[in-house]
Design a protein around this motif. Structure first.
Motif, PDB file in Angstrom:
ATOM      1  N   ILE A 131       1.531   7.225 -12.549  1.00  0.00           N
ATOM      2  CA  ILE A 131       2.717   6.620 -11.892  1.00  0.00           C
ATOM      3  C   ILE A 131       3.262   5.266 -12.482  1.00  0.00           C
ATOM      4  O   ILE A 131       2.625   4.266 -12.678  1.00  0.00           O
ATOM      5  N   LEU A 134       2.814   1.737 -10.601  1.00  0.00           N
ATOM      6  CA  LEU A 134       1.590   1.291 -10.274  1.00  0.00           C
ATOM      7  C   LEU A 134       0.632   0.838 -11.586  1.00  0.00           C
ATOM      8  O   LEU A 134       0.787   1.120 -12.648  1.00  0.00           O
ATOM      9  N   GLU A 145      -4.358   1.005  -9.164  1.00  0.00           N
ATOM     10  CA  GLU A 145      -3.435   1.473  -8.299  1.00  0.00           C
ATOM     11  C   GLU A 145      -3.489   3.126  -8.520  1.00  0.00           C
ATOM     12  O   GLU A 145      -3.438   3.659  -7.610  1.00  0.00           O
ATOM     13  N   GLU A 158      -6.525   4.626  -7.535  1.00  0.00           N
ATOM     14  CA  GLU A 158      -6.682   4.449  -6.082  1.00  0.00           C
ATOM     15  C   GLU A 158      -5.790   5.416  -5.187  1.00  0.00           C
ATOM     16  O   GLU A 158      -6.049   5.695  -4.128  1.00  0.00           O
ATOM     17  N   TYR A 159      -4.524   5.752  -6.062  1.00  0.00           N
ATOM     18  CA  TYR A 159      -3.454   6.637  -5.304  1.00  0.00           C
ATOM     19  C   TYR A 159      -4.381   7.757  -4.491  1.00  0.00           C
ATOM     20  O   TYR A 159      -3.615   7.798  -3.451  1.00  0.00           O
ATOM     21  N   PRO A 160      -4.869   8.748  -5.065  1.00  0.00           N
ATOM     22  CA  PRO A 160      -5.180   9.821  -4.281  1.00  0.00           C
ATOM     23  C   PRO A 160      -6.288   9.700  -3.204  1.00  0.00           C
ATOM     24  O   PRO A 160      -5.945  10.248  -2.067  1.00  0.00           O
ATOM     25  N   ILE A 188      -5.438   7.184  -1.104  1.00  0.00           N
ATOM     26  CA  ILE A 188      -4.572   6.719   0.200  1.00  0.00           C
ATOM     27  C   ILE A 188      -3.602   8.019   0.077  1.00  0.00           C
ATOM     28  O   ILE A 188      -3.573   8.186   1.384  1.00  0.00           O
ATOM     29  N   MET A 189      -3.148   8.608  -0.732  1.00  0.00           N
ATOM     30  CA  MET A 189      -2.153   9.578  -0.482  1.00  0.00           C
ATOM     31  C   MET A 189      -2.574  10.922  -0.198  1.00  0.00           C
ATOM     32  O   MET A 189      -2.006  11.628   0.615  1.00  0.00           O
ATOM     33  N   VAL A 190      -3.746  11.227  -0.574  1.00  0.00           N
ATOM     34  CA  VAL A 190      -4.207  12.641  -0.432  1.00  0.00           C
ATOM     35  C   VAL A 190      -5.558  12.554   0.686  1.00  0.00           C
ATOM     36  O   VAL A 190      -5.465  13.154   1.457  1.00  0.00           O
ATOM     37  N   ASP A 237      -7.607   9.708   3.119  1.00  0.00           N
ATOM     38  CA  ASP A 237      -7.597   8.468   3.690  1.00  0.00           C
ATOM     39  C   ASP A 237      -9.089   7.730   3.777  1.00  0.00           C
ATOM     40  O   ASP A 237      -9.839   7.664   4.559  1.00  0.00           O
ATOM     41  N   ARG A 276     -13.041   2.573  -1.050  1.00  0.00           N
ATOM     42  CA  ARG A 276     -11.970   2.675  -2.102  1.00  0.00           C
ATOM     43  C   ARG A 276     -12.106   1.921  -2.997  1.00  0.00           C
ATOM     44  O   ARG A 276     -12.242   2.217  -4.384  1.00  0.00           O
ATOM     45  N   ARG A 325      -8.750   8.958 -12.175  1.00  0.00           N
ATOM     46  CA  ARG A 325      -7.962   9.417 -11.031  1.00  0.00           C
ATOM     47  C   ARG A 325      -8.334  10.916 -10.573  1.00  0.00           C
ATOM     48  O   ARG A 325      -8.562  11.036  -9.253  1.00  0.00           O
TER      49      ARG A 325
END
Ligand SMILES: Nc1ncnc2c1ncn2[C@@H]1O[C@H](COP(=O)(O)OP(=O)(O)OP(=O)(O)O)[C@@H](O)[C@H]1O
Ligand SMILES: [Mg+2]
Lengths: 415, 234
Positions: B97, B100, B104, B107-109, B111-113, B115, B121, B157
């Motif tokens: 992305i 980001l 980040e 880190e994205y999955p 947070i988004m996929v 929790d 994290r 990722r």
């Protein structure tokens, strides 16, 4: 810490020019609407008070049918003393009422001993009249404003007659009036002052003392043609109107029909149409704002989704729940809407503040130097800001929904 | 332990009147912690097969189980959930992305996929960036790093959620030869360290040589698998 808001802001910042353009559009729209509401509202309130505070009062009570034939000022539709007493009792019991003034109205011939013209006469008790229509003394443009506005034997005449018949303050004139029984009576008056007329240059309203009016009409009993009522708070108009109507509708004649009628200033003045037009215009400009926000936000969000199809494919492939993809784009639309709205509100408040400091004056009809004092209520701001933010959200809904439903394989293969 | 089992697996695309059989009844099993390549000429069905294993597309026939789950019947939402829980993806064109940072993106999955709480994290992302040799670039944006570095970040990722299976459709097609080789080596190293199963597709013979099991697809059908040891003997 990464979150939806941060991602939304960064995505918006990525296409800075487009974001700036859209939020500027929203900002300008908000400014236009808030300023329009503030100034038009101020203008309207001022105009309304010109009518209510100088002539009409907020409410008027007449004998049933009087207003329908008000052009002829009929003498056979006056209210009898016992009726008036009852009305006074009702008015005395209403908290909303600040003051009221009883008037005897008549049509008369106005003569300066060489010419005659028709005049509409209001017989008033000066003290009560000023309490009910406090702007009355302010209408005097030639003559003393000091002391009682009017004493028995004196007349206030409109500029129209003064100019047309070359009558000056201090002149003696004669009023000739037809009485109810058909006989004619005349009385001389001293011109106390000349006053500007509210209803425009054709205004033919003059004022004499109520006792003189009764003498001129040879009234056997102290009858009244109309009662003008001033409210403490104009905002209570509808409520006071309903209450008064309710109370007075109990007074019936022999045929069991109500003998009295109550009118608001709006139904007595043509200006209420202008006031309504301002309201319609306000609605119209609000619709424009909503359309601007809807179209511009939707445009940006459709673009945002289109540009990021592969990104959407990726986040969908790695297992991001569709609801989260939806919120990702909704947040972006929301930030756009909230940003534009916040900026627009701040600018509007600053401009309104500035307008009040600069003291903008304007003329309306014969009224000179009216002070425009635009103001906007927190409720109005909240409603408009809320609507815009909601519309921004709504405009993002379709593109965001589309993003959340995208097939990851197709989206990833998109070029 | 068998991680993926396909029996008579078939995929026929239907576009209007035309039917395109892309995968024509293949059987194979893939064991946990293995390092597997699907190879074959263009149009042989590699992507189609990988998409089915990745629960991105439904088979039109046969059976397919991944991690003891019959994935051929999963609906949209369960499929998304299954991918989020168990499968990591590495893409041909990286798909980082752009807004980001490297950190980040990894880190994205989380947070988004899934929790994950902030503390764990942070540890996970730092550990993975370290493992793929990208810690020094953690604060950079994707457009500030090279293609090979991007794919390293993408591998980190894919591993962020501790997926048991990572699928990579042509992960090296956009990289020059040496870089491609190093990315495959990295994937293998991660398999060794974490025990994650890697399944990838490729055209490149040198790259496919790095796989421990190679399945060759030809016109939607599978040739007998070749284990590296066998290939060496042949
Ligand atoms: N969405 C689709 N609709 C119709 N036919 C498709 C679709 N996707 C793939 N195909 C066809 O299925 C066959 C297999 O395609 P697939 O993409 O799986 O091959 P591949 O081995 O990945 O090829 P490449 O090496 O070029 O990526 C091809 O004949 C292709 O044209
Ligand atoms: Mg392919």
């Amino acid at each position: 810490m990464l979150n939806l808001l941060k991602i939304a802001v960064r995505n918006l910042a990525r296409f800075r020019r487009r974001t700036l353009l859209t939020s500027t559009l929203i900002t300008l729209g908000i400014v236009a609407v808030l300023l329009f509401i503030a100034t038009a509202g101020s203008f309207k309130a001022m105009m309304i008070s010109q009518f209510t505070d100088a002539v009409l009062g907020h409410l008027e009570v007449h004998r049933k049918g009087y207003v329908a034939s008000i052009d002829t000022l009929p003498l056979n539709l006056n209210m009898q003393p016992q009726m008036v007493k009852k009305i006074e009792q009702v008015l005395g019991s209403m908290d909303e009422v600040e003051a009221y003034s009883e008037r005897v109205k008549l049509g008369a011939m106005f003569s300066n001993f060489t010419e005659t013209a028709s005049i509409r006469i209001n017989g008033i008790d000066p003290q009560k009249e000023i309490a009910a229509t406090p702007l009355l003394p302010g209408r005097i443009i030639d003559g003393s404003k000091e002391g009682a506005v009017l004493k028995p034997g004196e007349i206030l005449i409109p500029t129209l007659l003064a100019r047309g018949m070359k009558v000056k303050v201090g002149d003696t004139i004669v009023l000739v009036a037809t009485n109810r029984d058909g006989s004619v009576n005349a009385k001389t008056f001293l011109v106390r002052a000349i006053m500007e007329s509210i209803t425009g240059p054709s205004g033919r309203d003059g004022y004499i003392h109520i006792d003189d009016a009764r003498t001129l009409l040879r009234m056997a009993q102290p009858e009244i043609s109309e009662i003008a009522i001033r409210l403490k708070d104009p905002a209570q108009l509808e409520q006071a109107y309903a209450k008064l109507n309710q109370e007075l509708s109990g007074m019936l004649n022999k045929e069991n029909k109500p003998v009295l009628e109550v009118h608001t200033w709006a139904s007595l003045s043509p200006f209420s149409n202008i006031a309504n037009m301002i309201d319609v215009l306000t609605v119209f400009i609000k619709i424009m704002l909503v359309s601007i926000v809807l179209i511009s936000v939707m445009n940006v969000m459709v673009m945002a989704v289109y540009e990021r199809i592969r990104e959407i494919g990726m986040i969908s492939a790695i297992g991001t729940p569709p609801r989260r993809i939806l919120s990702l784009f909704l947040t972006e639309g929301l930030v756009l809407g909230v940003g534009g709205t916040a900026l627009g509100t701040v600018i509007s408040l600053a401009v309104i503040y500035a307008l009040n400091i600069w003291k903008i004056k304007f003329n309306f009809g014969q009224q000179q130097g009216l002070l425009l004092s635009p103001a906007i209520s927190a409720a109005d701001i909240a409603i408009i800001a809320g609507t815009v933010v909601l519309i921004a959200l709504l405009a993002s809904l379709q593109p965001a929904w589309k993003a959340s439903r995208m097939d990851p394989v197709k989206a990833l293969g998109h070029v | 332990m068998t991680l993926i089992r396909a029996q008579g697996l078939t995929k026929t695309y239907v576009t209007g009147e035309v039917e395109v059989p892309a995968v024509k009844g293949v059987d194979f099993t893939i064991n946990a912690k293995s390092f597997v390549a699907f190879v074959g000429p263009s149009g042989s069905g590699k992507s189609t097969l990988l998409n089915m294993i990745g629960c991105l597309d439904h088979p039109t026939g046969g059976r397919l189980s991944v991690l003891d789950t019959d994935v051929s019947t999963l609906n949209r939402r369960s499929a998304a959930n299954f991918r989020g829980q168990h499968i990591g993806f590495v893409f041909q064109d990286f798909n980082l992305i752009p807004i980001l940072t490297v950190y980040e993106n990894v880190e994205y999955p989380l947070i988004m996929v899934q929790d994950w709480p902030e503390q764990t994290r942070r540890k996970q992302v730092m550990r993975l960036l370290d493992a793929v040799g990208m810690s020094a670039q953690a604060g950079k944006r994707p457009d500030q790093i090279s293609g090979g570095q991007k794919q390293r970040v993408a591998v980190a990722r894919a591993l962020a959620t501790n997926a048991q299976l990572v699928l990579a459709d042509e992960p090296t097609a956009n990289l020059d030869h040496d870089t491609a080789y190093r990315v495959i080596e990295l994937m293998k190293k991660m398999r060794d360290e974490l025990g994650t199963t890697f399944v990838f597709s490729t055209h490149d013979p040198k790259i496919m040589g790095e796989a421990e099991v190679v399945y060759t697809l030809e016109d939607g059908k599978l040739r007998a698998p070749s284990l590296k040891s066998e290939a060496a003997h042949a």
